[in-house]
Enzyme design. Structure first.
Site, PDB file in Angstrom:
ATOM      1  N   GLU A   1     -94.465  -9.366  19.222  1.00 32.33           N
ATOM      2  CA  GLU A   1     -93.821  -8.153  19.780  1.00 32.33           C
ATOM      3  C   GLU A   1     -92.350  -8.338  19.161  1.00 32.33           C
ATOM      4  O   GLU A   1     -91.931  -7.187  18.992  1.00 32.33           O
ATOM      5  CB  GLU A   1     -93.918  -8.585  21.337  1.00 32.33           C
ATOM      6  CG  GLU A   1     -95.133  -8.385  21.948  1.00 32.33           C
ATOM      7  CD  GLU A   1     -95.308  -8.563  23.467  1.00 32.33           C
ATOM      8  OE1 GLU A   1     -94.760  -9.804  23.879  1.00 32.33           O
ATOM      9  OE2 GLU A   1     -95.611  -7.507  24.109  1.00 32.33           O
TER      10      GLU A   1
ATOM     11  N   GLU B   1    -101.903 -13.691  25.281  1.00 28.62           N
ATOM     12  CA  GLU B   1    -101.777 -13.497  26.593  1.00 28.62           C
ATOM     13  C   GLU B   1    -102.688 -13.513  27.353  1.00 28.62           C
ATOM     14  O   GLU B   1    -102.904 -14.072  28.440  1.00 28.62           O
ATOM     15  CB  GLU B   1    -100.700 -12.312  26.919  1.00 28.62           C
ATOM     16  CG  GLU B   1     -99.246 -12.508  26.434  1.00 28.62           C
ATOM     17  CD  GLU B   1     -99.091 -12.333  24.933  1.00 28.62           C
ATOM     18  OE1 GLU B   1    -100.024 -11.897  24.325  1.00 28.62           O
ATOM     19  OE2 GLU B   1     -97.919 -12.363  24.624  1.00 28.62           O
TER      20      GLU B   1
END
Ligand code: NAD
Length: 697
Positions: A106, A126
């Protein structure tokens, strides 16, 4: 020491992440990156900025040490940092080599440009913790690789090589050779060519049929996700990236979804499991730098159900195995089964001929103990009988070289007694594999009173090498897993006595999420195994109460699948468990004989009594120091006994129900039955009174 190093190379500022072991996005690393970025921005001599990690890792994502602590959200938190970087007025380039995961990826999406080595591994994992990427990953990634690839990456969470995305806007260049050299050359190009600085957020997603695809993906994922809400939320977040009116609106969806998932018990369970696995690999009094012994040749005694599977673990890891039996026939049979197992994998295309040959080439059979003289580790998997174990260990003590580790696969016997059959109890340890030993992930490592630290460190290391999840247990009857299952089984047995049927108990437990009900599990393992253990316990622990019904079945030779009859009926060659009216009749007769008037028992009562029995014994095991921590109990139950993953193991489940409630219920059972079985463990009472949890500090 700073978590980054800052250097100038010509007019390019290089921010190198230097936060071992994996450049986790800790508060320190985030702050350091921002400080360096500000420095580069303020320096008029700097015309471009490169962010780079080490050769092995750009960033592994969130810092696990910060899990659940306020530090994880302390400013600059990841979304803030990404927001600042993405508005850089100078070209910002992320140079990715090695692992780039989660928050690390990210962060890379905040850059105007990205270059990567073809072998770099990228992932947004995640979802495996019951979450979704919470720092813009679900909104930025689809803008670069499209809806389909992004959905796949985000909802599955598996790593993929960067090379797969060569030619997509995710990577401006996929490079060979030295990454830093390539990054500097790329920076120069960007500056000279005055390439426009485009933010990922400003890229439009082009995908005409997104609705059709996303609906299809949702249907696919729903079936696979089971009770876990995260995979569907991941798809919804990608959908929001396409349909939201603005980037901010999509980000809000992601943020809200992340916060919701964070609060779910399913995510708590997965995060607990993640931490529990790491915790289990640590032994408080054995430091990481404890010397270990070399294990190059392993001996296995007994080529039965367990011996064969145990041998395969080592063969798979490229370690030579000598397997010993009493008779040629048993040896041939055992080796034949190993060969057949590998042939099956070969046929399915999951093993190459070369690997098959190598594995079989590493295996030697013998009838002579003298052939174990060169082994570094010998694991005994003979009959569960102290007399037989004595014969084997005395013999091993005679023939094995000094320093050889002598291990027993016993499920229940006293390892300290076994150790005393040798003159080297410090070299004796329990390696308790689960059946089928080549498949099951769990390995209970039983630490005897005299087992040396070096031996413990070595077996923990070898356990990891053969890809097991190792949990240390002290010595007690049944160690962690089987001691708890004994309680669970006794409770299930008393439910039959009181009026339930085996299929009602199993169904209720399976509905709770257990992979298999207790009676089906017993039929699979073989009723004779439990019978053998009970017969020993009737003598050694006469105060322990068992329902006599299991013995009645065994007396009729109803051992389960292997005999075609147990609690259930089995048709030839099939595994389906068929409820048997004969068992129901036997139960009725048994109750009459005992003077028990049966009553209707609800599914809730079945689950509560069986699972609370597990919880109580698990807590006692922690209290006695047999397990080092509550999370070890959960690891054992999740990996070895089919406890539902989304409930996080019996100890976490107790915390989720509320320890105070659990203690009160147990006490009420104890008061109603007068049975010591239900007296809540001291640990439960104390923690509940202090408002603490079993799995917390
Ligand atoms: P098994 O009966 O399938 O195999 C035992 C083998 O040991 C037989 O092939 C037998 O010929 C051989 N053997 C017996 N005495 C021997 C000796 N003196 N020297 C050499 N070989 C000898 O039994 P199993 O199910 O593989 O169990 C073995 C051990 O593993 C037991 O201690 C058991 O408690 C433990 N265990 C079993 C399971 C399971 O599910 N079966 C799970 C975990 C641990």
């Amino acid at each position: 020491m700073s978590s980054t190093t800052y250097a100038l190379s010509g007019s390019t500022a290089v921010i190198t992440f230097n936060s071992p072991p994996v450049n986790g996005m800790s508060y320190e690393l985030r702050s350091s990156i921002l400080a360096d970025f500000d420095k580069a921005t303020a320096d008029p001599a700097v015309s471009a900025i490169v962010m780079i990690g080490s050769e092995k890792v750009f960033s592994g994502g969130a810092d696990i040490k910060e899990f659940g602590s306020p530090k994880a959200f302390a400013e600059p938190n990841l979304p803030t940092l990404i927001g600042i970087l993405e508005n850089s007025k100078k070209p910002l380039i992320a140079a990715i080599g090695g692992t780039c995961m989660g928050g690390g990826l990210e962060l890379a999406l905040s850059a105007h440009f990205r270059i990567a080595t073809a072998t770099a591994q990228i992932a947004l994992p995640e979802v495996k913790l019951g979450l979704l990427p919470g720092a813009g990953g679900t909104q930025r990634l689809p803008r670069l690789i499209g809806v389909e690839y992004a959905t796949n990456l985000i909802a599955k969470g598996d790593p993929v090589p960067a090379g797969l995305f060569q030619g997509t806007p995710l990577f401006d260049e996929v490079v060979q050779g030295d990454l830093l050299v390539a990054a500097l050359a790329f920076a120069e190009k960007v500056v000279t060519e005055k390439r426009p600085l485009k933010r990922v957020r400003d890229t439009r997603i082009k995908y005409p049929n997104h609705e059709l695809f996303l609906n299809w993906a949702k249907t696919m994922v729903k079936g696979m996700a089971g009770p876990f809400p995260a995979p569907i939320k991941c798809i919804e977040a990608v959908s929001a990236a396409v349909t939201s009116k603005s980037f901010e609106e999509g980000m809000k969806f992601e943020r809200d979804a992340f916060a919701q998932l964070m609060m779910t018990s399913e995510s708590r369970a997965l995060r607990h499991l993640f931490m529990a696995e790491r915790a289990a690999s640590k032994i408080a009094d054995i430091p990481d730098d404890t010397p270990t012994r070399k294990i190059e040749r392993v001996g296995v005694i007994g080529a039965g159900t367990m011996g064969g599977g145990i041998a395969m673990n080592f063969l798979n890891a490229g370690i030579a195995v000598t397997i010993l039996e009493m008779k040629q026939e048993a040896l041939d049979k055992g080796i034949g089964i190993i060969r057949k197992n590998y042939e099956g994998t070969l046929k399915k295309g999951k093993l190459t001929q070369d690997k098959f040959d190598k594995r079989m080439g590493l295996l030697t059979g013998t009838l002579d103990y003298a052939n174990l003289a060169s082994c570094d580790l010998v694991i005994e998997a003979v009959f569960e009988d102290m007399g037989v174990k004595q014969q084997v260990f005395s013999k091993l003590d005679e023939v094995c070289k000094p320093g050889c580790i002598l291990a027993s696969n016993t499920s229940t016997l006293d390892l300290n007694k076994v150790a005393e059959f040798t003159k080297r109890p410090e070299d004796v340890v329990g390696l308790h594999f689960f059946s089928p030993a080549n498949v099951m992930k769990l390995l209970e490592i039983v630490r005897g009173a005299k087992t040396s630290k070096e031996v413990m460190a070595t077996v923990m290391q070898i356990g990891k090498k053969i890809k097991k999840i190792c949990v240390v247990s002290g010595v007690c009857d049944g160690f962690i897993g089987n001691r708890m299952v004994d309680h669970y089984g006794r409770m299930a047995g008393s439910l039959l006595d009181e009026g339930a049927t085996p299929w009602q108990v199993d169904k209720a437990l399976e509905k709770f999420g257990m992979v298999m009900g207790i009676f089906r599990m017993s039929d699979l393992a073989g009723g004779d195994i439990g019978w053998h253990i009970r017969k020993r316990r009737y003598i050694e622990a006469p105060e322990v109460k068992y329902s006599g019904f299991a013995d009645k079945l065994c007396e009729l030779g109803r051992f389960g699948q292997k005999t075609g009859k147990g609690y259930y009926l089995y048709q030839e060659g099939r595994r389906d468990a068929i409820p048997d009216p004969e068992v129901e009749k036997m139960l009725e007769d048994y109750r009459k004989e005992k003077g028990i008037v049966p009553r209707k028992i609800s599914d809730e009562e079945i689950v509560e009594r069986c699972i609370f029995a597990l919880i109580n014994e698990g807590a006692r095991i922690v209290e006695e120091g047999i397990a080092a921590r509550a999370s070890d109990i959960d690891m054992v139950y999740l990996t070895g006994y089919g406890f539902p993953m989304h409930r996080g193991g019996p100890m976490l489940y107790a915390d989720e129900v509320g320890l105070y409630t659990v203690a009160r219920r147990m006490q009420s059972f104890a008061d109603a039955t007068g049975d010591k079985f239900w007296e809540p463990a001291k640990l439960i009472v104390e923690r509940a009174a202090a408002g603490k949890q079993l799995t917390g500090k």
